[in-house]
Write a protein that holds these residues in place. Structure first.
Motif, PDB file in Angstrom:
ATOM      1  N   PHE A  44     -19.293  20.727  34.812  1.00 11.26           N
ATOM      2  CA  PHE A  44     -18.351  21.804  34.540  1.00 11.26           C
ATOM      3  C   PHE A  44     -17.650  21.460  33.236  1.00 11.26           C
ATOM      4  O   PHE A  44     -17.273  20.322  33.003  1.00 11.26           O
ATOM      5  N   LEU A  60     -12.867  27.432  32.919  1.00 11.16           N
ATOM      6  CA  LEU A  60     -13.845  26.470  33.416  1.00 11.16           C
ATOM      7  C   LEU A  60     -15.211  27.133  33.401  1.00 11.16           C
ATOM      8  O   LEU A  60     -15.370  28.258  33.868  1.00 11.16           O
ATOM      9  N   GLY A  62     -19.529  26.537  34.026  1.00  9.28           N
ATOM     10  CA  GLY A  62     -20.620  25.726  34.557  1.00  9.28           C
ATOM     11  C   GLY A  62     -21.690  25.606  33.494  1.00  9.28           C
ATOM     12  O   GLY A  62     -22.087  26.601  32.895  1.00  9.28           O
ATOM     13  N   GLU A  70     -16.760  29.999  35.319  1.00  7.51           N
ATOM     14  CA  GLU A  70     -16.320  29.733  36.683  1.00  7.51           C
ATOM     15  C   GLU A  70     -14.892  30.234  36.914  1.00  7.51           C
ATOM     16  O   GLU A  70     -14.606  30.854  37.922  1.00  7.51           O
ATOM     17  N   GLU A  71     -13.999  29.920  35.991  1.00  8.42           N
ATOM     18  CA  GLU A  71     -12.596  30.324  36.093  1.00  8.42           C
ATOM     19  C   GLU A  71     -12.202  31.079  34.829  1.00  8.42           C
ATOM     20  O   GLU A  71     -12.555  30.687  33.735  1.00  8.42           O
ATOM     21  N   ALA A  85      -9.423  22.373  38.095  1.00 12.52           N
ATOM     22  CA  ALA A  85     -10.771  22.015  37.634  1.00 12.52           C
ATOM     23  C   ALA A  85     -11.463  21.059  38.596  1.00 12.52           C
ATOM     24  O   ALA A  85     -12.680  21.119  38.774  1.00 12.52           O
ATOM     25  N   THR A  87     -11.275  20.981  41.788  1.00  9.21           N
ATOM     26  CA  THR A  87     -11.608  21.563  43.095  1.00  9.21           C
ATOM     27  C   THR A  87     -13.046  22.070  43.168  1.00  9.21           C
ATOM     28  O   THR A  87     -13.489  22.486  44.231  1.00  9.21           O
ATOM     29  N   HIS A  88     -13.782  22.039  42.078  1.00  6.13           N
ATOM     30  CA  HIS A  88     -15.125  22.617  42.050  1.00  6.13           C
ATOM     31  C   HIS A  88     -16.224  21.648  42.457  1.00  6.13           C
ATOM     32  O   HIS A  88     -17.384  22.026  42.528  1.00  6.13           O
TER      33      HIS A  88
END
Length: 166
Positions: A44, A60, A62, A70-71, A85, A87-88
């Motif tokens: 990530f 964020l 991938g 992602e975010e 970050a 938590t992925h």
């Protein structure tokens, strides 16, 4: 995010060239361009830019078999961004000017730093991100595309404060 004037000048140039040459145009955010520096890294990617007032601009991405967001972009305190970050569930690599500024916090949280030559935006990364969008048919009209500012400039905030009082 970035230099407000610089973004306006760069986008105006791209819009003009797209319109005159009748070629497709795809807007690429600064954070996205930074993430593309690490395309294919099997991690990530956390692009970080200074948002002033103790915050960073962050998103964020991938970067595994292909690149995806992602975010969404946001301006937030660095501790909050680091926590989100992580938590992925995968390796995270930081890029951008604030990767150096917050190096100690990032490294102590287990986030790796991109090599120095990959921490700043590169034209080739902007091109790769734009090409992917064009191939997917995600183009923008040169007549309607606008800069994507996450927050208003300091000048706009001050102007509003001064004129609201009068």
């Amino acid at each position: 995010p970035g230099s407000f004037t610089g973004l306006r000048i760069g986008l105006a140039t791209a819009k003009m060239l797209s319109y005159i040459w009748k070629v497709p145009l795809a807007g690429v955010d600064t954070l996205e361009a930074l993430a593309w520096n690490m395309a294919g890294s099997q991690a990530f990617i956390l692009p970080l830019l200074d948002a002033q007032r103790g915050n960073v601009y962050a998103a964020l991405y991938g970067a595994f078999d292909e690149m995806w967001q992602e975010e969404k972009e946001e301006a937030a305190p660095i501790d909050q961004v680091i926590e989100a970050a992580l938590t992925h569930g995968g390796p995270v690599i930081a890029v951008g000017e604030c990767a150096d500024k917050y190096k100690d916090k990032l490294v102590s949280a287990g986030i790796k730093l991109a090599p120095p030559h990959s921490r700043l935006a590169r034209a080739g990364s902007v091109a790769m991100a734009g090409l992917k969008k064009i191939r997917e048919g995600k183009t923008d009209s040169p007549l309607s595309i606008l800069p994507n500012y996450i927050r208003r400039s300091e000048a706009e905030v001050l102007w509003e404060k001064q004129h609201r009082k009068s």
